[in-house]
Design a protein around this motif. Structure first.
Motif, short mmCIF file in Angstrom:
data_model
loop_
_atom_site.label_atom_id
_atom_site.label_comp_id
_atom_site.label_asym_id
_atom_site.label_seq_id
_atom_site.Cartn_x
_atom_site.Cartn_y
_atom_site.Cartn_z
N ASP A 74 24.77 2.82 -4.86
CA ASP A 74 25.05 3.21 -3.47
C ASP A 74 23.88 3.88 -2.78
N GLN A 75 22.84 4.20 -3.54
CA GLN A 75 21.81 5.04 -2.96
C GLN A 75 20.58 4.23 -2.56
N VAL A 76 20.20 4.40 -1.30
CA VAL A 76 19.07 3.68 -0.73
C VAL A 76 18.04 4.72 -0.28
N LEU A 77 16.80 4.49 -0.62
CA LEU A 77 15.75 5.42 -0.21
C LEU A 77 15.02 4.83 0.98
N LEU A 78 14.93 5.60 2.07
CA LEU A 78 14.21 5.16 3.26
C LEU A 78 13.20 6.25 3.60
N HIS A 79 12.08 5.88 4.17
CA HIS A 79 11.18 6.96 4.61
C HIS A 79 10.40 6.59 5.85
N ASP A 80 10.12 7.60 6.66
CA ASP A 80 9.17 7.44 7.75
C ASP A 80 8.08 8.49 7.55
N VAL A 81 7.32 8.81 8.59
CA VAL A 81 6.19 9.71 8.38
C VAL A 81 6.66 11.14 8.10
N HIS A 82 7.76 11.53 8.71
CA HIS A 82 8.13 12.94 8.66
C HIS A 82 9.24 13.29 7.68
N MET A 83 9.87 12.28 7.08
CA MET A 83 10.95 12.62 6.16
C MET A 83 11.19 11.45 5.22
N PHE A 84 11.86 11.71 4.11
CA PHE A 84 12.47 10.60 3.40
C PHE A 84 13.94 10.94 3.21
N CYS A 85 14.71 9.88 3.04
CA CYS A 85 16.15 10.04 3.08
C CYS A 85 16.77 9.24 1.95
#
Lengths: 713, 723
Positions: A621-632
């Motif tokens: 169920d867990q997906v890792l996403l990131h942009d410049v200022h955070m990861f989620c």
């Protein structure tokens, strides 16, 4: 799949298996990497197209196209070149982009294949400036030898038309009058007005030299001119002045000294009631044509707003209907919306600074724990360090084995690297430039690293836009022009064969090249996103298109296929996250739920796109996403946050008890501890790698800015 | 923000019968740090509050019951109680058996005995008569004249108004409440009727305090409303019955809730505590104690009393007593100066009360850079605010039924005598809401000042003080006021103006300074100036001693020398060295000078006026500034304790200004030499110390860096938990 021989065993974290039971769920060892010395190249020129596209030329020769309507997403990148560095960019002949540089060539860029279409020598020495006529049918270039050359823009090419009268001194700036009959040209100490028809200089405006501290008058360089339709010429010069001239009478109307250093750039709005000015001290000013008195017809240019977003020279500015755009040698592109022109939504009115590219420059060999950093002219391969310790949240663990710089791989030739990739076990490295594809077989035996270039790379695969190895390292996918993907078969012996080329079905054919790739873990599916925004899914076993993801009006910024469920997760530039089930050829229930409920407002108002998506190897169920200022870490099993809830709730959650935590947790587990991020990936279920690039480190590598006296120093 | 602090149990109350809760106490009376607890059965117990220790316990015989709580006679240290309504007993702390102590049978039923500081206790009889205890003891069987017959006393309290005891008690007859004010010396009784209008709920509890010739009575109703009634203590010529209006002070509960057995206690002039039991309309019963700010009607703190309470509470000497279950709890509290920010809980808690201050002796810092720091000399943190229930001198005034208009009052000011004006003014100010309050007060002051200018003999000091205290006035509103005060050398008024006016011209500030410096300490000692705020750093007693000593030495004789038979020279020297340790001015003058130091000024305008000071005044002022500066520097926080104290920056600025203004004088005067050289030495020591600190700044920073390593370097492995 069998592990290729010669692979080093994946360095396991010591004590991992023992500690695993004790470690709470969601606890990670984070490898915080600052080894990637990414340096954004300074911005030399920008050019805004009425269709909300912005072309940005950098001093490394790369050209980027930003889509101002799609959240200012960096849609296209034409990689840099050692010699073809644009001094000026121009949109002409519709959507065609031209550049002129000190190499003396006029270049047309191919915005579909993302490369240089052709280059034409103007035979006037280095080109300092370029301007298109108001209809976009002609180009004027200002040359080192003092001539202004006019070119016809023809379909598929440009043709030399004529020279205007050659004068002394290089032509540093050009501006075409709205009527198309006059050209203003800025030179050293002079501004000239040419009649296009006759080719004669009809007016000569002398810009006076200014005594500086040395008591000897220094030459005054007119860095930028703007020719307004009422005949007023606005000039920006190296003595720090913005001057307004009457081009008919040749008289100076108004002088405004705005800087002790040079004023470098000017741009006007389409309505010609506002001018933006960039200076070498990093400040940007707005001039507005305002009524002298309320109700009176007399109007005057007044300096209204100062902005200081840059630390270095603002070499170029642009003025769109709603925003001031400035690009500086500090590598930052700043888009400053004009409050009076945008609707009052705070998000639209926010300043946007683009410092980091909207794509991944890092690839990771998860199994081998290697990182590949892509620099413009070389690649660096690093092995991550290890630790034998465990600790509590927030602790820094002692590093038992430091990270190791294994290989630096230098590219030959003037072209910059466009894309690179490393296989999961670290056995293959591939990179491509605009015209070449290089493939290396890597052998890691203990301390020794052996790199063997694969000589016979199939010719079809040249000029790759994106490279990707399959999970079992037996295939290399090469994203190519017109949405096609070449599939290369890799043999353990180090031989590479062209297997087949995947092409969109005839009904879906596109002119745009493929830019993003994602392959499923079982090697069954390949998702391809093109520059035009379509996402096609291919069945690799049948080598045929499987389906096309329903069209969405924003470009895809990242995509990945779930290793277990074969669901395709896509992030779009408007910050939407969609999930598409490949076997079912439909959006998943979770994706529908997200569409119904809508994502959290704070999530939608982030100003950098998601550039990488990964999955938790154990928690489906867990997906890792990131942009410049955070990861989620997006947990699809948890409820989505309401708009009233706090999106970034980790710090407050940590203070709650287990039961209270359960009730207030939501799907988005956001970490902002590491910034700015260039890359985040999950190595295994217990370790994360984050690649940071602190802005201070970038600043430290920039040349010293123009000295400014600060109060108290 | 006011809040309850820690609490402790003083004692367990004996339960009577089978009831779960004790019936409550008959009374709790203070005796310095001790309390005298009388329960409803037969015993009286004396407790030391700080130690929670019973010091003594006495009980009356089986069959007898105590009907009036025991009190301590502050004059003699004896305890007095009444049992079976009429039998009065007096005993001492070391008596063990009440059977063997003095006993007197009175002719009427006693309601309560009130202990009055520095006076004989007053005995209030059920029929309303009040007698002093010594008068009663002279002939116990004397006839007690009845004041009323049908009324029942609900509550009583005794106050001391300028050494004259006053007993205020409230009686009830059917639904009417009457307030009696009994002056004791000479005996005089006033009766008022309490306005019951608009309140249908029952009266639960009363509390009262005395300020400025007025007793402020707070009445708690079962609806949760607290009303304020102002009872004038002044003689009124007419014998007619007055109705005292009441004004709503605060509302404790939302509407619909009914209070049961609740009582109210006054913590300070802006804070009250209420203990009780409330029944909400839903039928929930809740017992609690809460602390309210009456100025801003905000709840400051509250505690639940889960074990139940009889709703009795008392407040003596900064301690709040409440019955909780079977225990008598003591709750400490702190009430800070009530400001709007504090009432809303926005004020930052001042850390100074908590910090352990280091005291530094700068004179010990010699050229070798050795500095003696004497830690552990902690300044006692005064968390409980002083209760500002002080009394003032009074003059006669009258109460009037219908409120005056401003025009009438201004007319009265023009023509009437001082006494009349004072009385009418009080009346005007105490009458409910005045529209445009500031303008009114400004007009009144202007009228008073005009009259003062016209009639040199006329000076309504009290009125002016009263009006100035109303806040919100400024110099520009009443320009003549300070001039008049200067003429009359009314230093109290000047001090008040300096503290309250934001816009005093520098010339006037300087004139005040000159006046203050020229007054002798002895004449100031007679003035009514509150010296509490400087008590934290000026040792009054020690100061006086030094003064006496120096006088004696001048006469060529020192008794201390003889007593101690010390080397004369040594003593002399130590005196000279310690000169700067002792305040060169008396505490009264110090207060006045502080008011000047704290007032706002602009140095450009102040400097020319400062030149008007005489040489002696300059030296005295400099000495005082030096004293303050050294006191400030002793504390690591460089703050002086107390309110209205100048900051170290203000002190420095004034010192520099005075030195600037009188540069030539100071250079020439021989007396100034010692002063300047000691100041110079002191400042040099400080500069030396700070430069040494600068030198080790790098090391200190390194220490800080070691403690929290921020820089993670190029690579690190960290643990992150996502929950």
């Amino acid at each position: 799949m069998g592990r290729p021989p010669g692979d080093a065993p994946p360095p396991l974290l010591a004590g991992r298996s023992g500690a695993a039971a004790a470690v709470a769920m969601g606890e990670f060892q984070v490898h915080r990497v600052r080894l990637f010395a990414f340096l954004p190249a300074g911005i030399r020129c920008v050019s805004a197209h009425p269709s909300s596209r912005l072309a940005v030329g950098r001093i490394d020769g790369s050209v980027e196209i930003y889509n101002l309507q799609a959240n200012s997403f960096q849609e296209k990148v034409i990689p840099g070149h050692e010699t073809r560095i644009p001094e000026a960019l121009c949109w002409a002949g519709g959507d065609r982009l031209f550049g002129a540089g000190l190499s003396g060539d006029i270049i047309e860029y191919d915005l579909e294949k993302l490369c240089v279409k052709y280059a034409l020598d103007a035979f006037g020495g280095p080109l300092w400036s370029m301007a298109a006529d108001p209809t976009g049918a002609q180009l004027a270039v200002g040359c080192e030898d003092g001539s202004i050359k006019l070119f016809h823009v023809l379909p598929e090419r440009i043709q030399f038309e004529k020279n205007l009268d050659r004068q002394k001194g290089r032509i540093l700036s050009l501006f075409w009058h709205a009527s198309g009959a006059r050209i203003a040209a800025g030179s050293i100490d002079l501004i000239r007005v040419f009649d296009v028809k006759s080719g004669h200089a009809v007016q000569r405006l002398l810009v006076d030299r200014r005594l500086t501290g040395s008591h000897t008058p220094r030459e005054c360089v007119v860095w930028s001119v703007v020719f307004l339709s009422d005949g007023t010429i606005v000039s920006a010069d190296s003595s720090g002045r913005v001057q307004f001239w009457d081009s008919e009478m040749g008289t100076l109307l108004q002088t405004s000294v705005i800087s002790s250093s040079a004023v470098l750039s000017l741009a006007t709005s389409e309505a010609e009631d506002s001018i933006v000015v960039g200076t070498s001290a990093g400040a940007v000013y707005q001039f507005q044509l305002l009524q002298v008195k309320a109700g009176s017809a007399e109007r005057q240019w007044v300096r209204t707003k100062p902005f200081q977003y840059h630390t270095h020279d603002v070499r170029t500015v642009a003025h769109t209907a709603t925003a001031l755009i400035s690009g500086g040698l500090d590598g930052q592109l700043v888009i400053r919306p004009l409050m009076e022109k945008v609707e009052s939504r705070s998000y639209e009115a926010a300043v946007r600074k683009v410092t980091f590219p909207h794509r991944c420059l890092v690839s990771c060999a998860r199994k081998a724990r290697l990182l590949l950093f892509q620099y413009p002219l070389h690649l660096e391969l690093w092995r991550l360090g290890t630790t034998s310790a465990t600790g509590r949240d927030g602790e820094v663990l002692p590093v038992s084995c430091p990270p190791e710089h294994l290989v630096q791989l230098k590219n030959k030739g003037p072209e910059h690297i466009r894309s690179s990739c490393i296989s999961a076990w670290g056995t293959w490295i591939a990179y491509s430039t605009a015209s070449r594809l290089c493939l290396y077989r890597v052998q890691l035996a203990g301390e020794r690293v052996a790199l063997q270039r694969v000589r016979k790379v199939p010719k079809v695969a040249c000029g790759a836009h994106q490279l990707l190895f399959s999970a079992d390292s037996t295939r290399l996918f090469v994203a190519s022009d017109r949405g096609s993907v070449h599939v290369l078969k890799l043999l353990q012996s180090g031989v590479c064969e062209h297997l087949h080329t995947l092409q969109p079905s005839s009904g879906e054919s596109t002119l745009f090249s493929a830019v993003l790739l994602a392959v499923s873990a079982d090697g069954h599916w390949l998702a391809v996103a093109t520059g035009g925004g379509t996402v096609t899914i291919y069945n690799l076993k049948k080598a045929k298109p499987h389906c096309v993801v329903p069209a969405y009006d924003c470009p895809v910024t990242a995509l990945a296929i779930h290793p277990v469920t074969n669901r395709l997760v896509m992030a779009y530039s408007d910050q939407q996250v969609l999930e598409f089930s490949i076997p079912d050829k439909a959006y998943t229930p979770w994706s529908r739920k997200v569409q119904q409920q809508g994502l959290h407002r704070d999530w939608m108002e982030r100003d950098t796109p998601i550039t990488h998506i990964a999955f938790h190897p154990q928690q489906a169920d867990q997906v890792l996403l990131h942009d410049v200022h955070m990861f989620c870490l997006l947990d699809q099993s948890l409820p989505l946050p309401e708009d009233t809830a706090v999106l970034c709730n980790q710090p407050s959650l940590k203070q709650l008890s287990e039961t209270a935590r359960h009730s207030s947790a939501h799907a988005f587990k956001i970490c902002k501890k590491y910034q700015p991020l260039l890359f985040v990936d999950l190595l295994d279920e217990k370790s994360l790698v984050v690649v940071e690039r602190p802005v201070m480190d970038i600043k430290a590598q920039l040349p010293p800015p123009v000295y400014r006296k600060k109060f108290g120093t | 923000m006011a809040a309850f602090c820690e609490e402790f149990t003083l004692c367990t109350l004996a339960g009577t019968g089978g009831s779960a809760l004790p019936q409550g106490l008959l009374g709790l009376e203070p005796d310095r740090d001790r309390v005298l607890l009388t329960d409803r059965s037969r015993t009286v117990t004396l407790y030391e509050v700080s130690d929670q220790k019973p010091l003594g316990c006495w009980s009356v015989k089986q069959g007898q019951s105590i009907t009036c709580p025991a009190v301590c006679n502050s004059e003699t240290g004896e305890f007095v109680l009444v049992h079976d309504d009429k039998i009065l007993q007096i005993w001492k702390e070391d008596d063990t058996n009440l059977d063997k102590v003095f006993k007197a049978t009175l002719s009427a039923d006693v309601y309560r005995i009130h202990s009055v500081p520095n006076a004989e206790p007053l005995v209030l009889f059920r029929n309303g008569a009040v007698k002093s205890l010594d008068v009663l003891l002279a002939s116990p069987q004397q006839d007690i004249k009845s004041v009323f017959s049908n009324e029942v006393i609900r509550w009583s309290e005794a106050f001391v108004e300028v050494e004259k005891p006053v007993v205020v008690f409230i009686t009830e007859e059917d639904v009417n409440c009457f307030i009696y004010v009994q002056h004791c010396n000479p005996y005089m009784l006033h009766k008022f009727k309490l306005d019951q209008g608009g309140e249908s709920s029952t009266l639960l509890s009363f509390a009262a305090y005395l300020t400025d010739k007025t007793v402020t009575l707070l009445c708690l109703y079962s609806s949760g409303c607290v009303y304020k009634v102002l009872i004038p203590l002044l003689q009124s010529d007419s014998e007619e019955q007055h109705i005292l209006p009441k004004s709503l002070l605060t509302r404790l509960e939302e509407s619909g809730t009914i209070l049961k057995h609740a009582s109210i206690a006054i913590l300070d002039k802006d804070h009250i505590a209420v203990a009780g039991c409330s029944n909400s309309p839903e039928g929930n019963t809740k017992e609690w104690v809460s602390l309210w700010n009456t100025k801003f009607q905000t709840l400051q703190d509250s505690k639940e009393l889960p074990l139940g309470s009889t709703g009795q509470c008392w407040c003596y000497g900064g301690r709040f007593f409440v019955t909780h279950g079977k225990e008598l709890k003591v709750i400490l509290y702190k009430c800070e100066t009530s400001s709007l920010a504090a009432a809303l809980g926005k004020i930052k808690s001042t850390p100074t009360s908590e910090t352990k201050s280091l005291s530094v002796n700068w004179n010990m810092l010699q050229e070798d850079g050795l500095l003696c720091v004497q830690p552990d000399q902690t300044v006692p943190a005064k968390s409980e605010s002083k209760r500002l229930l002080r009394s003032r001198r009074t003059t006669g005034a009258k109460t009037q039924l219908e409120p005056l208009t401003l025009e009438q009052l201004l007319l009265i000011i023009k023509n009437s005598s001082l006494n009349v004006i004072e009385e009418k003014l009080m009346n005007f100010l105490s009458s409910a809401q005045i529209p445009n309050f500031q303008v009114c007060v400004g007009n009144i002051i202007l009228a008073l000042v005009n009259r003062c200018e016209a009639e040199p003999a006329f000076y309504p000091s009290n009125c002016l003080m009263q009006l100035t205290q109303m806040h919100g006035l400024s110099y520009s509103m009443c320009p003549g006021l300070m001039t008049i005060a200067l003429e009359k050398t009314d230093v109290c008024l000047l001090q008040l103006c300096l503290q309250q006016f934001p816009d005093i011209p520098e010339a006037v500030t300087c004139a005040c300074l000159r006046t203050f410096l020229s007054l002798s300490d002895d004449s100031l000692e007679e003035m009514n100036i509150n010296v509490d705020s400087v008590a934290g750093y000026i040792d009054t007693a020690c100061n006086r001693k030094i003064k006496n000593q120096s006088e004696v030495v001048q006469n060529g004789f020192s008794f201390e020398l003889e007593e101690n038979s010390c080397d004369a020279q040594l003593t002399q020297k130590s005196h000279a060295m310690d000169r700067s340790k002792f305040c060169p001015v008396g505490p009264q003058k110090a207060i006045l000078l502080n008011a000047i130091l704290c007032s706002a000024y602009s140095d450009t305008f102040l400097l020319p006026h400062l030149k008007d000071l005489s040489a002696e005044q300059v030296i005295l002022f400099l000495q005082y500034l030096q004293f303050l500066y050294m006191k400030c520097s002793e504390q690591a926080t460089t703050n002086l304790p107390g309110i209205f104290c100048p900051t170290i920056n203000q002190i420095m600025d004034w010192m520099c200004l005075v030195l600037d203004a009188h540069f030539t004088v100071v250079v020439m005067l021989p007396e100034a030499k010692g002063l300047l050289s000691s100041l110079h030495k002191f400042v040099r020591a400080q500069v030396h110390f700070y430069s040494e600190l600068n030198k080790i700044e790098g090391s200190l920073k390194e220490l800080q860096r070691i403690n929290n390593p921020k820089d993670v370097g190029l690579y690190s492995i960290e643990v992150l938990k996502l929950v």
